[in-house]
Design an enzyme around this catalytic site. Structure first.
Site, short mmCIF file in Angstrom:
data_model
loop_
_atom_site.label_atom_id
_atom_site.label_comp_id
_atom_site.label_asym_id
_atom_site.label_seq_id
_atom_site.Cartn_x
_atom_site.Cartn_y
_atom_site.Cartn_z
N ARG A 43 -23.37 -11.69 21.62
CA ARG A 43 -22.75 -10.87 22.65
C ARG A 43 -21.91 -9.79 21.98
O ARG A 43 -21.39 -9.98 20.87
CB ARG A 43 -21.84 -11.73 23.53
CG ARG A 43 -22.56 -12.81 24.30
CD ARG A 43 -21.55 -13.75 24.98
NE ARG A 43 -22.23 -14.84 25.67
CZ ARG A 43 -22.52 -16.01 25.12
NH1 ARG A 43 -22.18 -16.26 23.86
NH2 ARG A 43 -23.14 -16.94 25.83
N LYS A 64 -18.60 -18.30 23.91
CA LYS A 64 -17.82 -18.76 25.06
C LYS A 64 -17.32 -20.17 24.79
O LYS A 64 -18.00 -20.98 24.18
CB LYS A 64 -18.67 -18.73 26.32
CG LYS A 64 -19.04 -17.32 26.76
CD LYS A 64 -19.85 -17.34 28.03
CE LYS A 64 -20.14 -15.92 28.48
NZ LYS A 64 -20.93 -15.90 29.71
N HIS A 92 -26.00 -5.51 26.78
CA HIS A 92 -26.70 -6.77 26.97
C HIS A 92 -28.22 -6.61 26.81
O HIS A 92 -28.92 -7.60 26.54
CB HIS A 92 -26.36 -7.36 28.34
CG HIS A 92 -26.47 -8.84 28.40
ND1 HIS A 92 -25.60 -9.67 27.75
CD2 HIS A 92 -27.38 -9.64 29.02
CE1 HIS A 92 -25.95 -10.92 27.97
NE2 HIS A 92 -27.03 -10.94 28.74
N ARG A 133 -29.34 -7.95 23.53
CA ARG A 133 -29.38 -9.43 23.53
C ARG A 133 -30.67 -9.90 24.20
O ARG A 133 -31.35 -10.80 23.70
CB ARG A 133 -28.14 -9.95 24.25
CG ARG A 133 -27.98 -11.45 24.26
CD ARG A 133 -26.58 -11.78 24.76
NE ARG A 133 -26.43 -13.14 25.22
CZ ARG A 133 -26.11 -14.17 24.45
NH1 ARG A 133 -25.94 -13.99 23.15
NH2 ARG A 133 -25.97 -15.38 24.96
N HIS A 147 -26.15 -20.61 24.58
CA HIS A 147 -26.21 -21.04 25.98
C HIS A 147 -25.93 -22.53 26.08
O HIS A 147 -26.49 -23.32 25.32
CB HIS A 147 -27.58 -20.75 26.59
CG HIS A 147 -27.86 -19.31 26.81
ND1 HIS A 147 -29.12 -18.79 26.89
CD2 HIS A 147 -27.03 -18.25 26.98
CE1 HIS A 147 -29.06 -17.49 27.10
NE2 HIS A 147 -27.80 -17.13 27.15
N TYR A 176 -35.52 -15.70 29.84
CA TYR A 176 -36.22 -14.83 28.90
C TYR A 176 -37.70 -15.13 28.77
O TYR A 176 -38.43 -14.40 28.11
CB TYR A 176 -35.55 -14.91 27.52
CG TYR A 176 -34.08 -14.54 27.57
CD1 TYR A 176 -33.68 -13.22 27.72
CD2 TYR A 176 -33.09 -15.52 27.49
CE1 TYR A 176 -32.35 -12.88 27.79
CE2 TYR A 176 -31.76 -15.19 27.55
CZ TYR A 176 -31.39 -13.87 27.69
OH TYR A 176 -30.06 -13.54 27.75
#
Length: 167
Positions: free
Chosen positions: A26, A50, A131, A134, A157, A166
């Site tokens: 990110r 995250k 993004h 990514r 993730h 994706y």
């Protein structure tokens, strides 16, 4: 098409674009990188995603014989660090990998403005966001046969269902 490597700013910008595309991290993760998070000899970068989860991401590919040749990302990063970053760095105290013109850590918003400028110069008609790099990373490695769980791990993730977007 603007040249990304004919100035100190261009070297920095190319290194950022190459790093994002090579790792799928990110933009906020890239902007948080310090020099010590990059290991060009090993061909890896350490980032925090995250939930402050740490990931070690490869920035070099691996051949079938196990060799790890320099990638465009590692070449661009080395050029930026040795040539351009010292020109931005106003103090030896700054640990940030990517610096703005004033010598401080580049921000997400600063990167967004850089990306918009290049998109405008290249006459890209479609909306482009950070993004997109990514998404491109994930889509391209999946099309090359990467395992979905591996891509999940690289992207950081928590759920494989997020990664399935994706496919």
């Amino acid at each position: 098409q603007p040249s990304l490597n004919n100035s100190f700013t261009g070297l920095r910008d190319l290194a950022m674009f190459e790093l994002l595309y090579a790792t799928g991290m990110r933009v906020s993760e890239m902007m948080a990188l310090d020099l010590g998070d990059l290991d060009l000899k090993e061909g890896t970068v350490r980032c925090w995603g995250k939930g402050s989860k740490q990931r070690i991401l490869p920035i070099r590919g691996e051949t079938s014989t196990g060799e790890r040749p320099p990638s465009p990302a590692s070449i661009s990063l080395e050029q930026y660090i040795t040539t351009a970053r010292p020109k931005f760095n106003r103090t030896s105290q700054e640990r940030a990998l990517f610096l703005n013109q004033r010598g401080f850590r580049l921000t997400r918003q600063g990167f967004w403005l850089i990306l918009k400028r290049y998109a405008k110069q290249t006459l890209i008609q479609q909306p482009i966001t950070p993004h997109v790099l990514r998404h491109s990373f994930a889509t391209h490695i999946l099309h090359r046969g990467a395992d979905l769980r591996y891509v999940q791990e690289l992207l950081g993730h928590a759920s494989v269902s997020t990664t399935q977007i994706y496919t």
